[in-house]
Scaffold this motif. Structure first.
Motif, PDB file in Angstrom:
ATOM      1  N   ALA A 458     -10.876   2.057   3.857  1.00 57.56           N
ATOM      2  CA  ALA A 458     -11.733   1.961   5.039  1.00 57.56           C
ATOM      3  C   ALA A 458     -11.186   1.055   6.123  1.00 57.56           C
ATOM      4  N   THR A 459     -10.048   0.402   5.877  1.00 55.34           N
ATOM      5  CA  THR A 459      -9.550  -0.647   6.765  1.00 55.34           C
ATOM      6  C   THR A 459      -8.242  -0.228   7.426  1.00 55.34           C
ATOM      7  N   LYS A 460      -8.139  -0.499   8.711  1.00 53.41           N
ATOM      8  CA  LYS A 460      -6.921  -0.175   9.442  1.00 53.41           C
ATOM      9  C   LYS A 460      -5.828  -1.193   9.123  1.00 53.41           C
ATOM     10  N   GLU A 461      -4.585  -0.707   9.048  1.00 53.14           N
ATOM     11  CA  GLU A 461      -3.464  -1.609   8.824  1.00 53.14           C
ATOM     12  C   GLU A 461      -3.474  -2.696   9.891  1.00 53.14           C
ATOM     13  N   PRO A 462      -3.404  -3.975   9.483  1.00 48.61           N
ATOM     14  CA  PRO A 462      -3.526  -5.057  10.464  1.00 48.61           C
ATOM     15  C   PRO A 462      -2.283  -5.191  11.341  1.00 48.61           C
ATOM     16  N   THR A 463      -2.489  -5.772  12.488  1.00 47.10           N
ATOM     17  CA  THR A 463      -1.373  -6.074  13.390  1.00 47.10           C
ATOM     18  C   THR A 463      -1.272  -7.567  13.655  1.00 47.10           C
ATOM     19  N   ILE A 464      -2.183  -8.341  13.052  1.00 49.57           N
ATOM     20  CA  ILE A 464      -2.184  -9.790  13.259  1.00 49.57           C
ATOM     21  C   ILE A 464      -1.801 -10.489  11.957  1.00 49.57           C
ATOM     22  N   ALA A 465      -1.333 -11.724  12.083  1.00 48.39           N
ATOM     23  CA  ALA A 465      -0.846 -12.459  10.914  1.00 48.39           C
ATOM     24  C   ALA A 465      -1.983 -12.916  10.024  1.00 48.39           C
ATOM     25  N   LYS A 466      -3.027 -13.487  10.595  1.00 48.14           N
ATOM     26  CA  LYS A 466      -4.062 -14.114   9.789  1.00 48.14           C
ATOM     27  C   LYS A 466      -5.105 -13.103   9.309  1.00 48.14           C
ATOM     28  N   GLY A 467      -6.014 -13.602   8.482  1.00 53.30           N
ATOM     29  CA  GLY A 467      -6.989 -12.726   7.849  1.00 53.30           C
ATOM     30  C   GLY A 467      -6.601 -12.468   6.407  1.00 53.30           C
ATOM     31  N   ALA A 468      -7.592 -12.234   5.577  1.00 48.46           N
ATOM     32  CA  ALA A 468      -7.353 -12.073   4.143  1.00 48.46           C
ATOM     33  C   ALA A 468      -6.399 -10.936   3.831  1.00 48.46           C
ATOM     34  N   ASP A 469      -6.330  -9.944   4.729  1.00 50.27           N
ATOM     35  CA  ASP A 469      -5.438  -8.814   4.501  1.00 50.27           C
ATOM     36  C   ASP A 469      -4.473  -8.637   5.672  1.00 50.27           C
ATOM     37  N   GLY A 470      -4.129  -9.739   6.313  1.00 48.21           N
ATOM     38  CA  GLY A 470      -3.219  -9.686   7.440  1.00 48.21           C
ATOM     39  C   GLY A 470      -1.768  -9.643   7.020  1.00 48.21           C
ATOM     40  N   LEU A 471      -0.886  -9.635   8.005  1.00 46.60           N
ATOM     41  CA  LEU A 471       0.553  -9.538   7.739  1.00 46.60           C
ATOM     42  C   LEU A 471       1.052 -10.721   6.929  1.00 46.60           C
ATOM     43  N   MET A 472       0.483 -11.895   7.167  1.00 48.23           N
ATOM     44  CA  MET A 472       0.909 -13.080   6.430  1.00 48.23           C
ATOM     45  C   MET A 472       0.517 -12.970   4.952  1.00 48.23           C
ATOM     46  N   ALA A 473      -0.686 -12.483   4.685  1.00 41.40           N
ATOM     47  CA  ALA A 473      -1.114 -12.297   3.297  1.00 41.40           C
ATOM     48  C   ALA A 473      -0.212 -11.305   2.586  1.00 41.40           C
ATOM     49  N   ARG A 474       0.162 -10.235   3.301  1.00 43.43           N
ATOM     50  CA  ARG A 474       1.048  -9.247   2.673  1.00 43.43           C
ATOM     51  C   ARG A 474       2.375  -9.883   2.277  1.00 43.43           C
ATOM     52  N   THR A 475       2.963 -10.665   3.178  1.00 48.29           N
ATOM     53  CA  THR A 475       4.247 -11.315   2.882  1.00 48.29           C
ATOM     54  C   THR A 475       4.122 -12.256   1.696  1.00 48.29           C
ATOM     55  N   VAL A 476       3.147 -13.158   1.755  1.00 47.99           N
ATOM     56  CA  VAL A 476       3.033 -14.201   0.734  1.00 47.99           C
ATOM     57  C   VAL A 476       2.656 -13.618  -0.621  1.00 47.99           C
ATOM     58  N   GLN A 477       1.771 -12.603  -0.633  1.00 48.71           N
ATOM     59  CA  GLN A 477       1.186 -12.155  -1.895  1.00 48.71           C
ATOM     60  C   GLN A 477       1.854 -10.926  -2.502  1.00 48.71           C
ATOM     61  N   THR A 478       2.821 -10.316  -1.828  1.00 50.19           N
ATOM     62  CA  THR A 478       3.487  -9.144  -2.415  1.00 50.19           C
ATOM     63  C   THR A 478       4.995  -9.315  -2.571  1.00 50.19           C
ATOM     64  N   THR A 479       5.609 -10.231  -1.844  1.00 51.79           N
ATOM     65  CA  THR A 479       7.078 -10.346  -1.840  1.00 51.79           C
ATOM     66  C   THR A 479       7.625 -10.698  -3.221  1.00 51.79           C
ATOM     67  N   ILE A 480       6.944 -11.567  -3.937  1.00 53.79           N
ATOM     68  CA  ILE A 480       7.425 -11.963  -5.259  1.00 53.79           C
ATOM     69  C   ILE A 480       7.382 -10.781  -6.216  1.00 53.79           C
ATOM     70  N   GLY A 481       6.284 -10.036  -6.217  1.00 53.26           N
ATOM     71  CA  GLY A 481       6.175  -8.879  -7.106  1.00 53.26           C
ATOM     72  C   GLY A 481       7.243  -7.838  -6.845  1.00 53.26           C
ATOM     73  N   LYS A 482       7.526  -7.591  -5.568  1.00 54.82           N
ATOM     74  CA  LYS A 482       8.531  -6.585  -5.202  1.00 54.82           C
ATOM     75  C   LYS A 482       9.921  -6.954  -5.706  1.00 54.82           C
ATOM     76  N   ALA A 483      10.213  -8.245  -5.797  1.00 51.74           N
ATOM     77  CA  ALA A 483      11.553  -8.696  -6.155  1.00 51.74           C
ATOM     78  C   ALA A 483      11.657  -9.102  -7.622  1.00 51.74           C
ATOM     79  N   SER A 484      10.665  -8.741  -8.443  1.00 51.93           N
ATOM     80  CA  SER A 484      10.643  -9.143  -9.844  1.00 51.93           C
ATOM     81  C   SER A 484      10.685  -7.920 -10.756  1.00 51.93           C
ATOM     82  N   GLU A 485      10.968  -8.177 -12.041  1.00 50.56           N
ATOM     83  CA  GLU A 485      10.916  -7.137 -13.062  1.00 50.56           C
ATOM     84  C   GLU A 485       9.454  -6.952 -13.474  1.00 50.56           C
ATOM     85  N   VAL A 486       8.930  -5.734 -13.270  1.00 56.07           N
ATOM     86  CA  VAL A 486       7.526  -5.467 -13.578  1.00 56.07           C
ATOM     87  C   VAL A 486       7.392  -5.050 -15.042  1.00 56.07           C
TER      88      VAL A 486
END
Length: 575
Positions: A458-486
């Motif tokens: 229901a939510t549009k892809e954000p264009t701003i850094a802040k917010g619980a689902d903003g660009l900054m949250a995406r960087t901080v909360q997904t980068t480690i998983g992407k670069a790890s062995e799952v």
């Protein structure tokens, strides 16, 4: 890494979900897809309802601070819920010992709270065994046979709940599964990333202090590089205040558990980045405290403490102090549960980034544990059989789980807190502020009904850094998983009360946990490496004497049974 949710749960949480402490007196996709069917169910449409009643709502999550007392103003979130459903609530959220208090209610003549949202698996089992709560399907069939929940609830999550509880008793928060995403397809690839790799557990760095100190992101990808950066920022000031080189996750920094998937807090993040798993190279379970990579994580914290990167008082502070420090902008690096920090809040003083997992000095591969099977969410909400006004409760369930109710819950009011663009929600600046102040505004306050799959639909892809689902949250909360062995943690998840509460083994678990909490802190604050290593060796020998080997053997047997039944094999990636 998967977040352990002392709050349970875990690894299933949404990014903005906070996980802990309050009292009952604290104040604190395409959105139009199926709104017609859901919002209009049981007469909960625009006309609202004239019948009203007040119920009690209990939770064991002390950090949940919904607005209290209930705001009856129809222009408020709570008042809107009342006008649509006829219900208002008085919250009972004990600051401590919530499980004990609910357990006493179960064995006494006291009436149970009307609505119960809890995270503790043992408590859930007790509640169901006492036969004091409704099976949700039976409740809806009796009081609301046309409820959309009877026909539009994710089947894989329902089956997971039935496997856990013996029936469909609970409405789970933070739902996310294959079937849930078929009901609510993600609105963009941005949210696909969140679904695959998001974790609240992360290491993050203050971009403004990085710039001030002349530290580049690629200098922060190794253990040695991070320690050097912590040393470099010592003595600096930010906006006139001394910089805190490292903020750990307060009194939960070690997130200690015995017999679980791993630790939470700061230690858990370091374990994940340094490659620790609760399974060895032979594919056998062993408590993660025994993994050599866990020792590496403890050694890192020892080195950070030795150079004065953090004050030992941080080891006893609560989430409020951690959040205040991070939001002030004085903190250079944070390691732990980012949901404790408010780093995406609109009023946070700085912005944050992460270069990904930090490579340990032992060069182990970073790991990211994630259950690949539909889970049972975080908070489980039950309806007491003694609750009055069951028809209104059924109407309330329909509204809170409808598009209309979820938009109100997540985003507040259209035109003020959010706008719809191409049918998708976009938060306004005011909406971001209202969500950050949920204990007062009610926006984003009703965690038991948060639905990850719906949100991402229901939510549009954000264009701003802040917010619980903003660009900054995406960087901080997904980068480690992407670069790890799952690896798949599903076979490692033990049934509720697998080690029976009150048994000798359960008592041993609790004693080992308490002992480890003290011993890990001794290692971190040891006077020298020799003392640290001696304490570690003595600790491992002691916990084996206290029964850890027997606990590991019991869990390992069940782990292999679950591997076989699920068709999933888990092998240690490093040690």
């Amino acid at each position: 890494m998967t977040w352990t949710l002392r709050a349970g749960a875990v690894a299933l949480i949404a990014g903005a979900m906070a996980l802990s402490g309050c009292s009952s007196n604290s104040s604190n996709g395409n959105a139009s897809g199926n709104a017609g069917a859901s919002a209009g169910a049981s007469g909960s449409g625009d006309q609202g309802t004239t019948e009203t009643a007040k119920l009690t709502w209990f939770s064991d999550v002390s950090g949940w601070n919904p607005p209290s007392p209930w705001n009856s103003d129809p222009a408020s979130v709570e008042g809107t819920i009342t006008s649509k459903t006829g219900l208002s609530f008085e919250f009972n959220i004990p600051a401590q010992d919530a499980g004990t208090k609910l357990s006493l209610m179960l064995v006494s003549s006291d009436k149970l709270p009307d609505v119960i949202s809890i995270s503790d698996g043992t408590l859930i089992k007790k509640l169901i065994q006492a036969d004091k709560v409704w099976k949700l399907d039976e409740f809806l069939q009796k009081y609301d046979p046309d409820s959309p929940l009877l026909s539009k609830f994710p089947e894989d999550i329902k089956q997971a709940l039935i496997e856990r509880d013996g029936g469909w008793y609970a409405y789970p928060s933070h739902m996310d599964s294959t079937d849930a995403r078929e009901l609510y397809p993600p609105s963009s690839d941005f949210y696909n990333d969140f679904a695959k790799f998001r974790s609240n557990g992360a290491i993050m760095f203050n971009e403004q202090i990085m710039e001030q100190a002349g530290i580049a992101a690629d200098e922060l990808t190794t253990e040695a590089g991070v320690l050097a950066a912590l040393e470099k920022v010592k003595g600096m000031t930010f906006n006139g205040s001394p910089v805190i080189p490292l903020q750990i996750d307060g009194k939960e920094y070690a997130g200690m558990s015995v017999g679980g998937l791993g630790h939470g807090g700061t230690l858990g993040v370091l374990e994940s980045m340094f490659g620790a798993m609760p399974v060895d190279k032979d594919g056998n379970y062993r408590d993660i405290i025994l993994a050599p990579e866990t020792k590496n994580a403890i050694d890192f914290l020892y080195e950070a403490a030795k150079l004065g990167a953090f004050d030992p008082s941080q080891m006893t502070t609560d989430d409020t102090a951690t959040k205040a420090a991070v939001k002030s902008g004085r903190v250079f690096a944070f390691i732990g549960n980012t949901a404790d920090t408010g780093f995406t809040d609109e009023d946070a003083a700085t912005t944050w980034t992460t270069p990904g997992p930090v490579q340990s000095s032992q060069n182990a591969k970073p790991v990211f544990g994630k259950s690949l099977k539909a889970g049972t969410g975080w908070l489980s909400t039950f309806i007491s059989k003694s609750a009055p006004h069951p028809e209104l409760i059924a109407k309330w369930l329909d509204f809170m789980t409808s598009d209309e109710g979820l938009l109100l819950n997540y985003y507040g009011f259209e035109g003020t807190d959010y706008a719809l663009e191409d049918g998708l929600a976009v938060q306004t600046d005011q909406g971001l502020k209202d969500a950050a102040n949920y204990s007062t505004t009610g926006v984003f306050a009703f965690w038991p009904f948060h639905n990850i799959a719906w949100h991402d639909h229901a939510t549009k892809e954000p264009t701003i850094a802040k917010g619980a689902d903003g660009l900054m949250a995406r960087t901080v909360q997904t980068t480690i998983g992407k670069a790890s062995e799952v690896y798949d943690t599903t076979p490692l998840q033990m049934p509720s009360d697998f080690i029976e509460a009150g048994s000798k083994m359960a008592n041993n678990q609790m004693q080992i946990k308490t002992y480890l909490e003290a011993q890990v802190s001794k290692m971190v604050l040891a006077k020298d490496e020799a003392s640290r290593d001696q304490t570690y060796e003595e600790t491992i020998a002691k916990i084996k004497q206290m029964g850890l080997d027997e606990i590991n053997a019991k869990i390992n047997e069940q782990f292999h049974k679950q591997e076989q039944s699920l068709g999933v094999t888990v092998i240690g990636i490093n040690s």
